[in-house]
Design a protein around this motif. Sequence first.
Motif, PDB file in Angstrom:
ATOM      1  N   GLU A  90      16.743  10.300  16.397  1.00 41.54           N
ATOM      2  CA  GLU A  90      15.925  11.345  17.022  1.00 41.54           C
ATOM      3  C   GLU A  90      15.003  12.029  16.021  1.00 41.54           C
ATOM      4  OE1 GLU A  90      18.137  14.090  19.462  1.00 41.54           O
ATOM      5  OE2 GLU A  90      19.237  12.440  20.370  1.00 41.54           O
ATOM      6  N   GLY A  91      15.502  12.354  14.834  1.00 39.78           N
ATOM      7  CA  GLY A  91      14.698  13.054  13.839  1.00 39.78           C
ATOM      8  C   GLY A  91      13.608  12.199  13.223  1.00 39.78           C
ATOM      9  N   ASP A  92      13.898  10.907  13.032  1.00 37.51           N
ATOM     10  CA  ASP A  92      12.959   9.995  12.384  1.00 37.51           C
ATOM     11  C   ASP A  92      12.930   8.686  13.175  1.00 37.51           C
ATOM     12  OD1 ASP A  92      11.477   8.346  10.755  1.00 37.51           O
ATOM     13  OD2 ASP A  92      12.539   8.843   8.908  1.00 37.51           O
ATOM     14  N   GLY A  93      11.890   8.479  13.950  1.00 29.41           N
ATOM     15  CA  GLY A  93      11.799   7.322  14.838  1.00 29.41           C
ATOM     16  C   GLY A  93      11.734   5.987  14.126  1.00 29.41           C
ATOM     17  N   ARG A  94      11.534   6.003  12.809  1.00 33.74           N
ATOM     18  CA  ARG A  94      11.486   4.735  12.069  1.00 33.74           C
ATOM     19  C   ARG A  94      12.877   4.186  11.779  1.00 33.74           C
ATOM     20  NH1 ARG A  94       8.482   7.030   7.021  1.00 33.74           N
ATOM     21  NH2 ARG A  94      10.128   8.514   7.469  1.00 33.74           N
ATOM     22  N   VAL A  95      13.883   5.052  11.848  1.00 32.94           N
ATOM     23  CA  VAL A  95      15.244   4.668  11.481  1.00 32.94           C
ATOM     24  C   VAL A  95      16.020   4.242  12.728  1.00 32.94           C
ATOM     25  CG1 VAL A  95      17.401   5.439  10.426  1.00 32.94           C
ATOM     26  CG2 VAL A  95      15.209   6.267   9.544  1.00 32.94           C
ATOM     27  N   LEU A  96      16.651   3.071  12.648  1.00 36.74           N
ATOM     28  CA  LEU A  96      17.459   2.539  13.738  1.00 36.74           C
ATOM     29  C   LEU A  96      18.923   2.865  13.461  1.00 36.74           C
ATOM     30  CD1 LEU A  96      16.600   0.843  16.199  1.00 36.74           C
ATOM     31  CD2 LEU A  96      17.276  -1.178  14.929  1.00 36.74           C
ATOM     32  N   VAL A  97      19.650   3.297  14.477  1.00 38.14           N
ATOM     33  CA  VAL A  97      21.091   3.510  14.340  1.00 38.14           C
ATOM     34  C   VAL A  97      21.809   2.681  15.402  1.00 38.14           C
ATOM     35  CG1 VAL A  97      21.007   5.806  13.284  1.00 38.14           C
ATOM     36  CG2 VAL A  97      21.027   5.603  15.762  1.00 38.14           C
ATOM     37  N   TYR A  98      23.023   2.259  15.053  1.00 39.76           N
ATOM     38  CA  TYR A  98      23.846   1.470  15.962  1.00 39.76           C
ATOM     39  C   TYR A  98      25.019   2.323  16.418  1.00 39.76           C
ATOM     40  CZ  TYR A  98      21.101  -2.468  14.386  1.00 39.76           C
ATOM     41  OH  TYR A  98      20.059  -3.302  14.119  1.00 39.76           O
ATOM     42  N   PHE A  99      25.431   2.111  17.672  1.00 40.10           N
ATOM     43  CA  PHE A  99      26.536   2.879  18.239  1.00 40.10           C
ATOM     44  C   PHE A  99      27.191   2.049  19.327  1.00 40.10           C
ATOM     45  CE2 PHE A  99      22.967   3.533  20.982  1.00 40.10           C
ATOM     46  CZ  PHE A  99      23.496   3.670  22.255  1.00 40.10           C
ATOM     47  N   SER A 100      28.334   2.541  19.807  1.00 40.49           N
ATOM     48  CA  SER A 100      28.987   1.896  20.941  1.00 40.49           C
ATOM     49  C   SER A 100      29.539   2.962  21.869  1.00 40.49           C
ATOM     50  CB  SER A 100      30.119   0.988  20.483  1.00 40.49           C
ATOM     51  OG  SER A 100      30.758   0.447  21.614  1.00 40.49           O
ATOM     52  N   SER A 101      29.260   2.800  23.145  1.00 41.60           N
ATOM     53  CA  SER A 101      29.812   3.735  24.130  1.00 41.60           C
ATOM     54  C   SER A 101      31.144   3.216  24.672  1.00 41.60           C
ATOM     55  CB  SER A 101      28.821   3.934  25.272  1.00 41.60           C
ATOM     56  OG  SER A 101      28.441   2.686  25.802  1.00 41.60           O
ATOM     57  N   GLN A 102      31.603   2.052  24.185  1.00 40.68           N
ATOM     58  CA  GLN A 102      32.815   1.420  24.702  1.00 40.68           C
ATOM     59  C   GLN A 102      33.986   1.460  23.721  1.00 40.68           C
ATOM     60  OE1 GLN A 102      32.923  -0.049  27.774  1.00 40.68           O
ATOM     61  NE2 GLN A 102      30.794   0.448  28.186  1.00 40.68           N
ATOM     62  N   LYS A 103      33.839   2.192  22.596  1.00 39.07           N
ATOM     63  CA  LYS A 103      34.857   2.080  21.560  1.00 39.07           C
ATOM     64  C   LYS A 103      36.197   2.703  21.917  1.00 39.07           C
ATOM     65  CE  LYS A 103      32.693   5.622  18.673  1.00 39.07           C
ATOM     66  NZ  LYS A 103      32.051   5.775  17.395  1.00 39.07           N
ATOM     67  N   GLN A 104      36.266   3.500  22.982  1.00 38.35           N
ATOM     68  CA  GLN A 104      37.542   4.116  23.374  1.00 38.35           C
ATOM     69  C   GLN A 104      38.576   3.081  23.845  1.00 38.35           C
ATOM     70  OE1 GLN A 104      34.665   4.527  24.977  1.00 38.35           O
ATOM     71  NE2 GLN A 104      35.002   3.924  27.087  1.00 38.35           N
ATOM     72  N   ILE A 105      38.141   1.864  24.169  1.00 35.73           N
ATOM     73  CA  ILE A 105      39.108   0.852  24.622  1.00 35.73           C
ATOM     74  C   ILE A 105      39.925   0.292  23.466  1.00 35.73           C
ATOM     75  CG2 ILE A 105      37.683   0.178  26.588  1.00 35.73           C
ATOM     76  CD1 ILE A 105      37.230  -2.501  24.967  1.00 35.73           C
ATOM     77  N   PHE A 106      39.446   0.465  22.212  1.00 35.09           N
ATOM     78  CA  PHE A 106      40.153  -0.059  21.047  1.00 35.09           C
ATOM     79  C   PHE A 106      41.281   0.873  20.642  1.00 35.09           C
ATOM     80  CE2 PHE A 106      36.578  -2.827  20.708  1.00 35.09           C
ATOM     81  CZ  PHE A 106      37.061  -3.921  20.012  1.00 35.09           C
ATOM     82  N   ILE A 107      42.341   0.282  20.077  1.00 36.15           N
ATOM     83  CA  ILE A 107      43.431   1.073  19.500  1.00 36.15           C
ATOM     84  C   ILE A 107      42.959   1.525  18.124  1.00 36.15           C
ATOM     85  CG2 ILE A 107      45.790   0.966  18.581  1.00 36.15           C
ATOM     86  CD1 ILE A 107      46.358  -1.207  20.685  1.00 36.15           C
ATOM     87  N   ASN A 108      43.088   2.812  17.842  1.00 37.86           N
ATOM     88  CA  ASN A 108      42.719   3.308  16.520  1.00 37.86           C
ATOM     89  C   ASN A 108      43.789   2.906  15.517  1.00 37.86           C
ATOM     90  OD1 ASN A 108      40.476   4.554  17.597  1.00 37.86           O
ATOM     91  ND2 ASN A 108      41.555   6.468  17.970  1.00 37.86           N
ATOM     92  N   ASN A 109      43.352   2.204  14.471  1.00 38.23           N
ATOM     93  CA  ASN A 109      44.329   1.758  13.458  1.00 38.23           C
ATOM     94  C   ASN A 109      44.548   2.837  12.427  1.00 38.23           C
ATOM     95  OD1 ASN A 109      44.304  -0.572  14.851  1.00 38.23           O
ATOM     96  ND2 ASN A 109      43.365  -1.827  13.285  1.00 38.23           N
TER      97      ASN A 109
END
Length: 108
Positions: free
Chosen positions: A89-108
């Motif tokens: 949002e602050g700098d449109g040149r920078v790409l970030v990766y995310f996942s909206s599905q990560k809650q299905i994983f068990i936290n190790n």
Amino acid sequence: RRNQRPRIDQLGLRYKGVNYRLDKFESQMITSVLKQKEVPSQLFYDIVENSELSYPQNNKIKNDAIKKLNDKLEKILNIKDFIQSKKLEGDGRVLVYFSSQKQIFINN
């Protein structure tokens, strides 16, 4: 119930009692996405970087690794585009990766 959820370990992805191999790039990438809310593109680039290759070559390897990992996760977990990208949002040149599905994983 707990054993039915996917988890990441040193062997790769474990889901419903079956181990699926992930290469070292893929396991580092998915671990980063699970641990952080948003992962900067530079971190993924650093994971795959080979000093003997040019920036565009390394960038293609990074993008191919993300696509390959998304394809694997779609086949195993039936989730399309597990790792998604957006511009910062602050700098449109920078790409970030995310996942909206990560809650299905068990936290190790």
